[in-house]
Design a protein around this motif. Structure first.
Motif, PDB file in Angstrom:
ATOM      1  N   ALA A  55       0.814  -1.212   0.000  1.00 56.75           N
ATOM      2  CA  ALA A  55       0.000   0.000   0.000  1.00 56.75           C
ATOM      3  C   ALA A  55       0.850   1.266   0.000  1.00 56.75           C
ATOM      4  CB  ALA A  55      -0.926  -0.004   1.222  1.00 56.75           C
ATOM      5  N   GLY A  56       2.194   1.097   0.022  1.00 59.07           N
ATOM      6  CA  GLY A  56       3.073   2.254  -0.079  1.00 59.07           C
ATOM      7  C   GLY A  56       3.729   2.688   1.210  1.00 59.07           C
ATOM      8  N   TYR A  57       3.602   1.892   2.287  1.00 60.60           N
ATOM      9  CA  TYR A  57       4.215   2.238   3.558  1.00 60.60           C
ATOM     10  C   TYR A  57       5.442   1.366   3.813  1.00 60.60           C
ATOM     11  CZ  TYR A  57      -0.230   4.619   4.235  1.00 60.60           C
ATOM     12  OH  TYR A  57      -1.319   5.431   4.072  1.00 60.60           O
ATOM     13  N   LYS A  58       6.349   1.837   4.651  1.00 61.78           N
ATOM     14  CA  LYS A  58       7.569   1.095   4.940  1.00 61.78           C
ATOM     15  C   LYS A  58       7.299  -0.130   5.790  1.00 61.78           C
ATOM     16  CE  LYS A  58      10.675   5.092   4.712  1.00 61.78           C
ATOM     17  NZ  LYS A  58      11.656   5.926   5.460  1.00 61.78           N
ATOM     18  N   ASP A  59       6.262  -0.063   6.614  1.00 64.07           N
ATOM     19  CA  ASP A  59       5.939  -1.155   7.529  1.00 64.07           C
ATOM     20  C   ASP A  59       4.475  -0.979   7.937  1.00 64.07           C
ATOM     21  OD1 ASP A  59       6.086  -3.288   9.336  1.00 64.07           O
ATOM     22  OD2 ASP A  59       8.063  -2.681  10.066  1.00 64.07           O
ATOM     23  N   VAL A  60       4.027  -1.792   8.888  1.00 63.71           N
ATOM     24  CA  VAL A  60       2.665  -1.597   9.373  1.00 63.71           C
ATOM     25  C   VAL A  60       2.534  -0.195   9.947  1.00 63.71           C
ATOM     26  CG1 VAL A  60       2.228  -4.033   9.854  1.00 63.71           C
ATOM     27  CG2 VAL A  60       3.253  -2.596  11.629  1.00 63.71           C
ATOM     28  N   VAL A  61       1.337   0.345   9.858  1.00 62.84           N
ATOM     29  CA  VAL A  61       1.059   1.664  10.428  1.00 62.84           C
ATOM     30  C   VAL A  61       0.148   1.493  11.634  1.00 62.84           C
ATOM     31  CG1 VAL A  61       1.326   2.798   8.202  1.00 62.84           C
ATOM     32  CG2 VAL A  61      -0.948   2.076   8.946  1.00 62.84           C
ATOM     33  N   ALA A  62       0.136   2.516  12.488  1.00 66.29           N
ATOM     34  CA  ALA A  62      -0.685   2.466  13.698  1.00 66.29           C
ATOM     35  C   ALA A  62      -2.056   3.067  13.422  1.00 66.29           C
ATOM     36  CB  ALA A  62      -0.003   3.226  14.829  1.00 66.29           C
ATOM     37  N   PRO A  63      -3.113   2.490  13.993  1.00 72.02           N
ATOM     38  CA  PRO A  63      -4.429   3.124  13.888  1.00 72.02           C
ATOM     39  C   PRO A  63      -4.341   4.565  14.389  1.00 72.02           C
ATOM     40  CG  PRO A  63      -4.632   0.942  14.855  1.00 72.02           C
ATOM     41  CD  PRO A  63      -3.169   1.238  14.780  1.00 72.02           C
ATOM     42  N   PRO A  64      -4.909   5.526  13.680  1.00 78.49           N
ATOM     43  CA  PRO A  64      -4.812   6.920  14.117  1.00 78.49           C
ATOM     44  C   PRO A  64      -5.261   7.138  15.563  1.00 78.49           C
ATOM     45  CG  PRO A  64      -5.681   6.818  11.891  1.00 78.49           C
ATOM     46  CD  PRO A  64      -5.604   5.399  12.378  1.00 78.49           C
ATOM     47  N   ALA A  65      -6.287   6.403  16.008  1.00 77.47           N
ATOM     48  CA  ALA A  65      -6.794   6.602  17.364  1.00 77.47           C
ATOM     49  C   ALA A  65      -5.793   6.193  18.435  1.00 77.47           C
ATOM     50  CB  ALA A  65      -8.103   5.831  17.559  1.00 77.47           C
ATOM     51  N   MET A  66      -4.692   5.531  18.046  1.00 78.40           N
ATOM     52  CA  MET A  66      -3.652   5.169  19.013  1.00 78.40           C
ATOM     53  C   MET A  66      -2.709   6.320  19.310  1.00 78.40           C
ATOM     54  SD  MET A  66      -2.214   1.318  18.251  1.00 78.40           S
ATOM     55  CE  MET A  66      -1.185   1.330  19.726  1.00 78.40           C
ATOM     56  N   LEU A  67      -2.833   7.429  18.638  1.00 76.50           N
ATOM     57  CA  LEU A  67      -1.830   8.492  18.715  1.00 76.50           C
ATOM     58  C   LEU A  67      -1.457   8.848  20.152  1.00 76.50           C
ATOM     59  CD1 LEU A  67      -0.093  10.530  17.206  1.00 76.50           C
ATOM     60  CD2 LEU A  67      -2.025  12.122  17.264  1.00 76.50           C
ATOM     61  N   GLN A  68      -2.462   9.004  21.014  1.00 77.53           N
ATOM     62  CA  GLN A  68      -2.193   9.412  22.394  1.00 77.53           C
ATOM     63  C   GLN A  68      -1.489   8.314  23.183  1.00 77.53           C
ATOM     64  OE1 GLN A  68      -5.749  10.330  24.585  1.00 77.53           O
ATOM     65  NE2 GLN A  68      -4.669  11.262  26.304  1.00 77.53           N
ATOM     66  N   VAL A  69      -1.658   7.064  22.764  1.00 80.62           N
ATOM     67  CA  VAL A  69      -1.141   5.934  23.528  1.00 80.62           C
ATOM     68  C   VAL A  69       0.374   5.949  23.620  1.00 80.62           C
ATOM     69  CG1 VAL A  69      -0.933   3.410  23.544  1.00 80.62           C
ATOM     70  CG2 VAL A  69      -3.120   4.484  22.963  1.00 80.62           C
ATOM     71  N   TRP A  70       1.060   6.343  22.542  1.00 77.58           N
ATOM     72  CA  TRP A  70       2.506   6.149  22.471  1.00 77.58           C
ATOM     73  C   TRP A  70       3.273   6.918  23.543  1.00 77.58           C
ATOM     74  CZ3 TRP A  70       3.305   2.038  19.864  1.00 77.58           C
ATOM     75  CH2 TRP A  70       2.463   1.706  18.803  1.00 77.58           C
ATOM     76  N   CYS A  71       2.758   8.056  23.956  1.00 74.09           N
ATOM     77  CA  CYS A  71       3.513   8.901  24.888  1.00 74.09           C
ATOM     78  C   CYS A  71       2.955   8.860  26.310  1.00 74.09           C
ATOM     79  CB  CYS A  71       3.547  10.344  24.391  1.00 74.09           C
ATOM     80  SG  CYS A  71       4.413  10.545  22.820  1.00 74.09           S
ATOM     81  N   MET A  72       2.071   7.910  26.588  1.00 71.26           N
ATOM     82  CA  MET A  72       1.536   7.801  27.945  1.00 71.26           C
ATOM     83  C   MET A  72       2.612   7.320  28.912  1.00 71.26           C
ATOM     84  SD  MET A  72      -2.308   6.291  27.495  1.00 71.26           S
ATOM     85  CE  MET A  72      -3.659   7.388  26.991  1.00 71.26           C
ATOM     86  N   GLY A  73       2.473   7.730  30.182  1.00 68.75           N
ATOM     87  CA  GLY A  73       3.476   7.389  31.182  1.00 68.75           C
ATOM     88  C   GLY A  73       3.391   5.964  31.691  1.00 68.75           C
ATOM     89  N   GLY A  74       2.225   5.326  31.582  1.00 65.06           N
ATOM     90  CA  GLY A  74       2.055   3.985  32.130  1.00 65.06           C
ATOM     91  C   GLY A  74       1.126   4.010  33.327  1.00 65.06           C
ATOM     92  N   LEU A  75       1.218   2.971  34.181  1.00 66.31           N
ATOM     93  CA  LEU A  75       0.357   2.922  35.369  1.00 66.31           C
ATOM     94  C   LEU A  75       0.589   4.132  36.263  1.00 66.31           C
ATOM     95  CD1 LEU A  75       0.519  -0.877  36.286  1.00 66.31           C
ATOM     96  CD2 LEU A  75      -1.367   0.372  35.232  1.00 66.31           C
ATOM     97  N   ASP A  76       1.846   4.565  36.370  1.00 63.43           N
ATOM     98  CA  ASP A  76       2.172   5.806  37.065  1.00 63.43           C
ATOM     99  C   ASP A  76       2.132   6.919  36.025  1.00 63.43           C
ATOM    100  OD1 ASP A  76       3.181   7.996  38.355  1.00 63.43           O
ATOM    101  OD2 ASP A  76       5.033   7.036  39.032  1.00 63.43           O
ATOM    102  N   ASN A  77       1.119   7.788  36.117  1.00 67.39           N
ATOM    103  CA  ASN A  77       0.927   8.801  35.080  1.00 67.39           C
ATOM    104  C   ASN A  77       2.120   9.734  34.903  1.00 67.39           C
ATOM    105  OD1 ASN A  77      -1.626   7.931  34.362  1.00 67.39           O
ATOM    106  ND2 ASN A  77      -2.633   9.131  35.948  1.00 67.39           N
ATOM    107  N   GLU A  78       2.978   9.828  35.926  1.00 67.03           N
ATOM    108  CA  GLU A  78       4.123  10.742  35.837  1.00 67.03           C
ATOM    109  C   GLU A  78       5.399  10.018  35.417  1.00 67.03           C
ATOM    110  OE1 GLU A  78       3.395  13.876  36.112  1.00 67.03           O
ATOM    111  OE2 GLU A  78       1.342  13.342  36.643  1.00 67.03           O
ATOM    112  N   ASN A  79       5.299   8.770  35.028  1.00 65.96           N
ATOM    113  CA  ASN A  79       6.476   7.976  34.691  1.00 65.96           C
ATOM    114  C   ASN A  79       6.853   8.194  33.227  1.00 65.96           C
ATOM    115  OD1 ASN A  79       8.539   6.067  34.921  1.00 65.96           O
ATOM    116  ND2 ASN A  79       7.193   4.384  34.334  1.00 65.96           N
TER     117      ASN A  79
END
Length: 327
Positions: A55-79
Motif C-alpha cells: 500500500a506504499g508504507y515502509k511497515d505496518v502503520v498504527a491506527p490513528p486513534a492510538m496516537l495518544q497511547v505512544w507517549c503515555m506514562g504507564g500505570l504511574d501517570n508521571e512515569n
C-alpha cells in the motif's frame, strides 16, 4: 463571581507552552496488534507488514486513534520517558483549586491526524494552554473550562521533526453544585447535604431485557436465534450473520478477570475510591465491564476467578458486580 485575583492569575497561563514528553518506545507492531485485538479492529494495514508495504508504507502503520497511547506514562501517570519535561502542564488547576474549586472532570478530547505513523518512528508531544473560560455554572457546579492543545511530532533523523497529529484536551475545574455556598444561612448550613445518586443507565428496546434481568437477579446475554452467537453489549443486529432475530440466555455468572483499571482521581460522588472496574470474561465467552467488589485493588490479578452478584443502589437500580472467588 470569581475572585479577580484568581482571574488575573489564570489569564496569565493562556498561551503558556510546556516542553516535550517523549514516548518510551518506538511505534511498534506488537503494541499495534494488541490494541487492534482489544478494539476488534481487523484492518490488515495495521497488522500485515507485506500488505502495508504494497500500500506504499515502509511497515505496518498504527491506527490513528492510538496516537495518544505512544507517549503515555504507564500505570504511574508521571512515569515519563528519559529526557521528558518535568513541568506539569496542568499546573493552572492547582491555582484554581486553591481558590475553592476542588473538583475536576474531563470534559472532552479531540484527536486530529496529519498522517499515519509507521512502525519504527519515535514520537513526542508538547503542550500549550489554549484557553481558560470565564467562570461558568453547569449541572456539576461552578468553575472554569481549561483547554490544552498537544501537538504530536515524529523525530526526524536530520532534526527536521514532523507534526503527525494533535490532541485537544479539556477539563472542568469546579465547585460541586451540592456544596453549600459560604453565604448560606446558618440553618441551611446545618441542613443535611443532598445525597448524590448513581446515574441511571440508558435503556432502549435492545437493552431493556438486560436491566430487567438484573432486577430479577439474572445475568442475561443476548443471543442470535439464527446462528446462536452470543453478544454483549446488546445490539439490534448479529455481529456474525447480521440477523435481526434474537433472544437471551441466562449466564452462569462465573467469569475471569480479563483486564481492569482502578480509578483514583477525580473522585466523583457517589462512588467509593479507589474504584476498581473490570473487563470480565463470562464462562459463556462474552466480555462485559462491571464494578469489582470485595477485593483490595492491589490484589487484583488477570485471570482471577469471579462470580457475579447483584447489588441494589438508591432503591432504583440493580447492577451486576463481580466478586473474586477462591481458586
Amino acid at each position: 463571581m470569581a475572585d479577580q485575583k484568581l482571574v488575573e492569575q489564570i489569564e496569565a497561563f493562556v498561551g503558556r507552552e510546556y516542553g516535550r514528553v517523549y514516548a518510551w518506545d518506538d511505534v511498534n507492531a506488537p503494541m499495534i496488534r494488541h490494541w487492534c485485538e482489544m478494539m476488534g479492529v481487523e484492518n490488515p494495514l495495521y497488522t500485515d507488514a507485506e500488505f502495508a508495504r504494497e500500500a506504499g508504507y515502509k511497515d505496518v502503520v498504527a491506527p490513528p486513534a492510538m496516537l495518544q497511547v505512544w507517549c503515555m506514562g504507564g500505570l504511574d501517570n508521571e512515569n515519563y520517558a528519559p529526557g521528558s519535561t518535568d513541568e506539569n502542564s496542568f499546573e493552572v488547576l492547582k491555582i484554581i483549586e486553591s481558590y475553592g474549586y476542588p473538583a475536576v472532570v474531563a470534559v472532552n478530547t479531540e484527536l486530529t491526524f496529519d498522517r499515519y505513523v509507521t512502525a519504527g518512528e519515535n514520537l513526542y508531544y508538547t503542550s500549550r494552554v489554549d484557553s481558560i473560560s470565564d467562570e461558568k455554572t453547569t449541572g456539576l457546579g461552578t468553575g472554569f473550562f481549561v483547554t490544552l492543545i498537544m501537538p504530536f511530532y515524529s523525530k526526524g533523523e536530520d532534526g527536521n521533526d514532523e507534526k503527525v497529529g494533535e490532541l485537544l484536551f479539556r477539563v472542568f475545574k469546579f465547585k460541586p453544585a451540592h456544596v453549600a455556598k459560604p453565604e448560606a444561612k446558618a440553618d441551611k448550613a446545618q441542613a443535611e447535604k443532598p445525597v448524590m445518586k448513581r446515574p441511571l443507565p440508558g435503556v432502549s428496546d435492545d437493552t431493556r431485557f438486560f436491566w430487567e434481568g438484573c432486577e430479577e437477579g439474572k445475568l442475561l446475554v443476548q443471543r442470535c436465534t439464527d446462528c446462536q452467537t452470543l453478544r454483549h453489549p446488546p445490539a439490534p443486529v448479529c455481529i456474525k450473520c447480521h440477523s435481526f432475530e434474537w433472544d437471551s440466555v441466562q449466564a452462569s455468572g462465573k467469569a475471569e478477570l480479563y483486564s481492569f483499571v482502578v480509578m483514583h482521581y477525580p473522585e466523583v460522588p457517589p462512588f467509593d475510591y479507589p474504584n476498581p472496574i473490570g473487563l470480565v470474561e463470562l464462562e459463556e465467552g462474552v466480555r462485559m465491564i462491571a464494578g469489582l467488589v470485595g477485593v483490595d485493588p492491589k490484589d487484583l490479578k488477570i485471570g482471577q476467578k469471579l462470580q457475579v452478584e447483584f447489588n441494589r443502589f438508591d432503591d432504583r437500580q440493580t447492577l451486576p458486580q463481580f466478586r473474586p472467588v477462591a481458586g
